[in-house]
Scaffold this active site. Structure first.
Site, PDB file in Angstrom:
ATOM      1  N   LYS A  52       0.847  -1.201   0.000  1.00 32.26           N
ATOM      2  CA  LYS A  52       0.000   0.000   0.000  1.00 32.26           C
ATOM      3  C   LYS A  52       0.883   1.252   0.000  1.00 32.26           C
ATOM      4  CE  LYS A  52      -3.786  -2.498   2.142  1.00 32.26           C
ATOM      5  NZ  LYS A  52      -4.616  -2.826   3.295  1.00 32.26           N
ATOM      6  N   GLN A  96      -5.177  -1.677   9.357  1.00 31.17           N
ATOM      7  CA  GLN A  96      -4.937  -2.996   8.762  1.00 31.17           C
ATOM      8  C   GLN A  96      -5.529  -4.088   9.655  1.00 31.17           C
ATOM      9  OE1 GLN A  96      -3.702  -3.418   5.729  1.00 31.17           O
ATOM     10  NE2 GLN A  96      -3.817  -5.630   5.821  1.00 31.17           N
ATOM     11  N   ASP A 119     -11.270   2.152   3.304  1.00 30.12           N
ATOM     12  CA  ASP A 119     -11.488   0.708   3.191  1.00 30.12           C
ATOM     13  C   ASP A 119     -12.970   0.361   3.053  1.00 30.12           C
ATOM     14  OD1 ASP A 119      -9.490  -1.184   3.057  1.00 30.12           O
ATOM     15  OD2 ASP A 119      -8.970  -1.053   5.176  1.00 30.12           O
TER      16      ASP A 119
HETATM   17  N1  GUN Z   1      -6.568  -7.348   5.707  1.00 31.46           N
HETATM   18  C1  GUN Z   1      -6.715  -8.117   4.600  1.00 31.46           C
HETATM   19  N2  GUN Z   1      -7.235  -7.370   3.591  1.00 31.46           N
HETATM   20  C2  GUN Z   1      -7.422  -6.139   4.081  1.00 31.46           C
HETATM   21  C3  GUN Z   1      -7.929  -4.929   3.526  1.00 31.46           C
HETATM   22  O1  GUN Z   1      -8.326  -4.837   2.357  1.00 31.46           O
HETATM   23  N3  GUN Z   1      -7.947  -3.864   4.359  1.00 31.46           N
HETATM   24  C4  GUN Z   1      -7.524  -3.930   5.642  1.00 31.46           C
HETATM   25  N4  GUN Z   1      -7.604  -2.846   6.390  1.00 31.46           N
HETATM   26  N5  GUN Z   1      -7.063  -5.027   6.183  1.00 31.46           N
HETATM   27  C5  GUN Z   1      -7.004  -6.120   5.415  1.00 31.46           C
END
Ligand code: GUN
Length: 284
Positions: A52, A96, A119
């Protein structure tokens, strides 16, 4: 033999567009910014977060990561989120997942301002998706998958879609997006009795169950679109939830792992941060 849907290439072309839009925003004095909150040292989460950050850097979005030890108190996380909510320079806040089990994930996510919830996991955003209203943000992986399906040029109208997996991050929101696109949607999972029988119904199959190569070619209907969300490590090698070699013989279109869904998830996140920055500019 099916065609491979190249998520890496599609993701890159979307990133090019984002790069241009970011340049234009910067000319107006706005630098889009994402803040990522990472708790603990789960190695998969660390990889996701690094990707990211790299994605942001690549398109000119500013990113900042807070990395906390797993024994951080829930209260401390909430104080940080509230600070980020009121910081006008921050356009997206992403926690996350998963969080350590001592921390109430739902409570923490509910503290993110819906306007910065890139998200799309805040109850207000995900709730709107489930009620058929337009949320401010869609969860990035399902949104990316809709783009991948769109890229095949095949209409979803009236199609049988089978989602394997029922997570809040992928399975459930995916089912809602496919329903909105007028598919007949079936959600199945690791406890489904005859998985093969259910998956064989699918003109579209989205595998997001987290079990390496669970979906074999004999479960795939001839001519189906197969989307593999799996990120499983076997002997250090990344492998999907779909047995690619056998499934590609039956599918009309199939995504590889890596190079399918992953790059699209990042591209959609960047797009969401950009959209948030644009909205912020309009709102002043
Ligand atoms: N953990 C696995 N996929 C994701 C995601 O798309 N966003 C977040 N925040 N955590 C994750």
């Amino acid at each position: 033999m099916g065609k491979i849907i190249d998520g890496k290439a599609l993701g890159l072309s979307i990133r090019e567009e984002i790069k241009q839009s970011v340049k234009e925003l910067k000319l107006k004095g706005i630098i889009p910014k994402l803040v990522v909150v990472l708790v603990g040292n789960d190695s998969a989460s660390q990889v996701y977060v690094r990707n990211k950050e790299k994605g942001c850097l690549d398109v000119g979005i500013e990113s900042q990561t807070y990395n906390f030890p797993s024994n951080i108190k829930e209260k401390e996380l909430i104080v940080l989120i509230e600070k980020l909510n009121s910081d006008k320079a921050v356009h997206g806040v992403l926690v996350q997942l998963p969080l350590p089990k001592e921390i109430d994930e739902k409570k923490v996510l509910s503290k993110i301002l819906p306007e910065k919830d890139v998200d799309g996991f805040h109850i207000e955003n995900i709730g709107k998706l489930f009620r058929g209203e337009t949320p401010l943000f869609l969860p990035c992986t399902p949104r990316g998958i809709m783009e991948l399906i769109l890229s095949t040029g095949i209409s979803l109208e009236g199609k049988e879609a089978v989602v394997v997996g029922r997570s809040n991050i992928v399975g459930k929101p995916m089912a809602m997006l496919l329903l909105d696109a007028n598919c007949t949607v079936t959600v199945c999972h690791s406890r489904t009795k005859d998985l093969g029988m259910v998956v064989r119904r699918g003109d579209v199959v989205v595998a997001a169950v987290g079990q390496a190569r669970l979906i074999s070619g004999d479960m795939i209907k001839q001519g189906a679109i197969v989307i593999d969300v799996g990120m499983n490590r076997i002997d250090g090698k990344l492998c999907g939830d779909v047995d690619f070699d056998s499934a590609k013989e039956k599918a009309a279109y199939i995504t590889p792992v890596p190079g399918g869904v992953g790059p699209m998830t990042i591209a959609m996140l960047l797009k969401s941060v950009l959209e948030s920055a644009n909205r912020g500019m309009i709102a002043g």
